[in-house]
Design an enzyme around this catalytic site. Structure first.
Site, PDB file in Angstrom:
ATOM      1  N   HIS A 484     -24.101   5.196  -0.278  1.00  0.00           N
ATOM      2  CA  HIS A 484     -25.555   5.314  -0.198  1.00  0.00           C
ATOM      3  C   HIS A 484     -26.213   4.929  -1.533  1.00  0.00           C
ATOM      4  CE1 HIS A 484     -29.316   7.391   1.274  1.00  0.00           C
ATOM      5  NE2 HIS A 484     -29.545   7.379  -0.031  1.00  0.00           N
ATOM      6  N   GLU A 485     -25.779   5.566  -2.607  1.00  0.00           N
ATOM      7  CA  GLU A 485     -26.396   5.286  -3.908  1.00  0.00           C
ATOM      8  C   GLU A 485     -26.118   3.853  -4.335  1.00  0.00           C
ATOM      9  OE1 GLU A 485     -28.585   7.224  -4.804  1.00  0.00           O
ATOM     10  OE2 GLU A 485     -27.993   8.922  -3.556  1.00  0.00           O
ATOM     11  N   HIS A 488     -28.704   1.628  -2.864  1.00  0.00           N
ATOM     12  CA  HIS A 488     -29.916   1.584  -3.695  1.00  0.00           C
ATOM     13  C   HIS A 488     -29.685   0.669  -4.903  1.00  0.00           C
ATOM     14  CE1 HIS A 488     -32.359   4.561  -1.701  1.00  0.00           C
ATOM     15  NE2 HIS A 488     -31.511   5.550  -1.881  1.00  0.00           N
ATOM     16  N   HIS A 491     -30.016  -2.924  -4.149  1.00  0.00           N
ATOM     17  CA  HIS A 491     -31.440  -3.269  -4.030  1.00  0.00           C
ATOM     18  C   HIS A 491     -32.015  -3.605  -5.409  1.00  0.00           C
ATOM     19  CE1 HIS A 491     -35.361  -2.019  -1.682  1.00  0.00           C
ATOM     20  NE2 HIS A 491     -35.282  -3.311  -1.877  1.00  0.00           N
TER      21      HIS A 491
END
Ligand SMILES: [Zn+2]
Length: 695
Positions: A484-485, A488, A491
């Site tokens: 998940h991290e 990010h 991105h």
């Protein structure tokens, strides 16, 4: 202070400036932060000086005798505070990941200076006048999409802060903002008071039936901390949650539940009822001043969902699919409870019987999975996943300075061999690191004078540290946290935009979890599991039967979980959109708002709103729906990967393009470019198991 004193102080300041690494250009690889040269006492003087420098730059923009243009006003403004933003990031990042008393002090002193500076900036009418003049000619200026977006965003930020209002209204808005800050602090204080004040004290070991050993141990420690005999369960979640889940004694569950549910709702000085009503009223008034009929409309204008109507439609649609499943699941819990002589399931029974049912049906033991996921293996598998998708490569960089020996820096190479980003990974807990996991950035990506400045991105987690005889082992939840991290982080790292405030994760708030949540989907794929798992003793990948159970777990009691989340979403919209129509009293209002999601009787003396920090002391007002919204996006986007192949180069290239564009376009347009159509709810329903079994 005497004249001499002033002179001395000034001299002292200028001496400090000379030795302050935060005020000099960073002469490091890629201008990364020279962490080991920075001391806590450098921040306050550096930030003061940087605010002064930024003010000078803004004065130049404001006083420019030339006609305002996009370049000399809007773009210039976006670059003017780059260094100040960077100092703020360094300070708040360190304060979260590796703080100490001195650094906290520096943050307490300097961060308010920065927010004061920005509040002042947003009220600068002369500066706004220049922006307005550019904005009014925007259709004649032949701007790129990105420039239009920056112009729009800048103009709106000023408008939404009230700069264009007549002075009387502007004063009132300032007052409202001040009151809102005050009320939300009061909310937190009251809630914290009651959370700390009340607890359950148990003295007979037989009352602990059902509780795992580690939960008992923690409760015994809690008791001895308070100088009490026996065991203490508090209203903080790590203590409250396990008790509700495991404790066999129903009357004690009820007792603890009532304490928890009545936090800040006891009719005393710590009661949050009026705070909630004040906040709701102030927000509505604020929205009204700025020309919106409700607060939700004001907030949602800058969200992908766009309008309150769209949010309500989304909640209703999901509700209609979820509620039959929730009712069925409810019956199963009820049947199980009846065996214990319970006729009507109450709020304090839900967690307990859910856990009982889960144990019967899934027999999934987290501890059995852990040995298959040593951190090093998961991490190399994750890097491999990124390579297969995007062709990027991670290389440890020992020449890049870090703020703690546990932190590892990497150079991230793009497929054409150019540097894509600097990446920091900080995995282990320590005093001075806050709980949880997050991604952040030490430098954004942007283009200045034709040069593409690459970003410096960091992820921080609290995974267990390796010991003498065991490597760091992750449970499956933590494996997903890492993915998940990292999503990010991708991105941030992939960003290819011009203006810093549109780069990377600077996107609408209900869109920012798409890149992160989508990555979690890969962890369930057999091909990826082979890459990320390997028993730390035998090297064997995780057995398929465990994976099947994990997949099954995703749908386990998902109807109930969804309806519960929808209840919070409806409550949020009731306070921030429907209010005050139909308002009678706070209990009645809340119960009406969530009536259709409630499957068990209301418990007198309890309330959700008075303890709902997300809405009244966090940033989630008119935004709670976004949890489910983001799930819709990630499920739908991943279904496209599933259809074309989870490593399909074309699909990956399209998704990369979505990541690269950051906030330069409306998220609906970005999504449309990627998917060729707007997002659909079907994949979310399928993942939750709502579609298959519907009848
Ligand atoms: Zn996230």
């Amino acid at each position: 202070m005497s004249f001499l004193g002033i002179l001395y102080a000034q001299k002292d300041m200028s001496m400090k400036k000379e030795n302050n690494p935060l005020l000099e250009p960073f002469d490091t690889p890629y201008e990364t932060v020279p962490f080991s040269r920075i001391k806590p006492e450098h921040f306050e003087p550096a930030i003061k000086e940087e605010i002064r420098r930024t003010q000078e730059k803004i004065k130049e923009i404001r006083d420019n005798p030339e006609r305002p243009t996009f370049e000399n006003t809007v773009a210039a403004l976006d670059y003017a505070d780059l260094r100040l933003r960077r100092l703020r990031q360094i300070l708040s990042n360190l304060n979260s990941a590796d703080t100490n008393e001195k650094l906290q002090e520096a943050a307490d002193k300097s961060l308010p200076l920065i927010s004061d500076f920005y509040s002042g900036l947003m009220q600068d009418t002369a500066l706004f006048e220049r922006i307005r003049r550019v904005y009014e000619r925007k259709d004649k200026l032949s701007l790129t999409d990105e420039q239009k977006m920056l112009l729009d965003k800048t103009y709106k930020a000023f408008i939404r802060s009230g700069v264009a209002l007549p002075s009387e209204k502007r004063e009132r808005l300032k007052e409202i903002n001040r009151l809102l800050t005050e009320r939300s602090l009061q909310f937190t204080k009251n809630l914290l008071h009651d959370t700390n004040e009340y607890y359950l004290h148990i003295e007979n070991e037989s009352d602990l039936k059902g509780l795992p050993e580690r939960v008992k141990r923690a409760a015994a420690e809690e008791a001895s901390k308070r100088g009490l005999k026996g065991w203490v369960f508090t209203l903080h979640y790590p203590s409250y949650g396990p008790f509700m889940k495991y404790a066999k004694r129903r009357d004690l569950r009820e007792k603890l539940y009532r304490l928890y549910g009545s936090r800040a709702f006891k009719g005393d000085q710590y009661d949050n009822s009026t705070v909630v009503l004040d906040e709701v009223n102030l927000r509505k008034e604020k929205a009204g001043l700025l020309g919106y009929d409700t607060y939700a409309r004001y907030v949602l204008e800058e969200r992908m969902a766009g309008t309150p109507e769209r949010v309500m439609d989304f909640l209703d649609e999901l509700y209609n699919y979820a509620i039959p499943h929730a009712r069925k699941e409810w019956k199963r819990l009820q049947t199980l409870a009846r065996k214990d002589g319970i006729d009507t399931l109450r709020a304090w029974d839900v967690a307990y019987y859910s856990e009982q049912l889960k144990r019967r049906e899934l027999q999934l033991d987290d501890e059995k999975l852990k040995p298959y996921f040593p951190l090093d293996k998961v991490l190399s598998g994750l890097f491999e996943t990124a390579r297969k998708l995007y062709g990027i490569r991670f290389e440890p960089a020992s020449d890049i300075d870090v703020y703690h020996p546990d932190v590892q820096a990497y150079r991230v190479w793009d497929k054409d061999g150019s540097l894509l980003a600097v990446f920091y990974a900080d995995f282990f807990p320590r005093p001075g690191k806050r709980q949880g996991a997050w991604m952040t950035s030490y430098n954004p990506q942007y283009i200045l004078n034709g040069k593409n400045i690459r970003p410096h991105v960091s992820i921080v987690t609290n995974f267990s540290k390796p010991t003498a005889d065991e490597p760091s082992l992750l449970n499956f939840y933590e494996v997903n946290t890492l993915f998940h991290e990292f999503g990010h982080a991708l991105h941030g790292m992939m960003s290819q935009v011009t203006y810093p405030s549109l780069s990377g994760t600077n996107v609408y708030w209900d869109f920012v979890e798409l890149p992160s949540q989508i990555m979690e989907n890969w962890t369930y794929e057999p091909e990826v599991l082979k890459m990320i798992s390997g028993h730390y003793k035998t090297g064997e990948p995780v057995p398929q039967e465990y994976i099947d159970k994990l997949k099954h777990e995703k749908q386990f009691l998902e109807g109930l979980a969804t309806v519960r989340q929808l209840g919070f979403g409806y409550l949020d919209m009731a306070w921030h959109h429907r209010y005050p129509e139909g308002y009678k009293n706070i209990v009645q209002y809340e119960n009406d708002a969530i009536a259709k999601t409630r499957l068990y009787p209301y418990v007198n003396g309890t309330l959700i709103s008075t303890g709902f920090g997300h809405l009244f002391s966090g940033g989630y007002a008119a935004g709670y729906y976004s949890y489910k919204w983001a799930e819709l996006l990630d499920a739908d986007a991943f279904s496209i990967f599933k259809k074309n192949g989870i490593f399909d180069p074309k699909t990956a290239a399209k998704f990369r393009h979505l990541l690269e564009q950051g906030g330069t376009k409306h998220p609906s347009d970005l999504y449309l470019e990627f998917a060729g159509r707007p997002p659909k709810i079907d994949a979310l329903l399928e993942r939750a198991g709502f579609k298959r079994t519907e009848n």
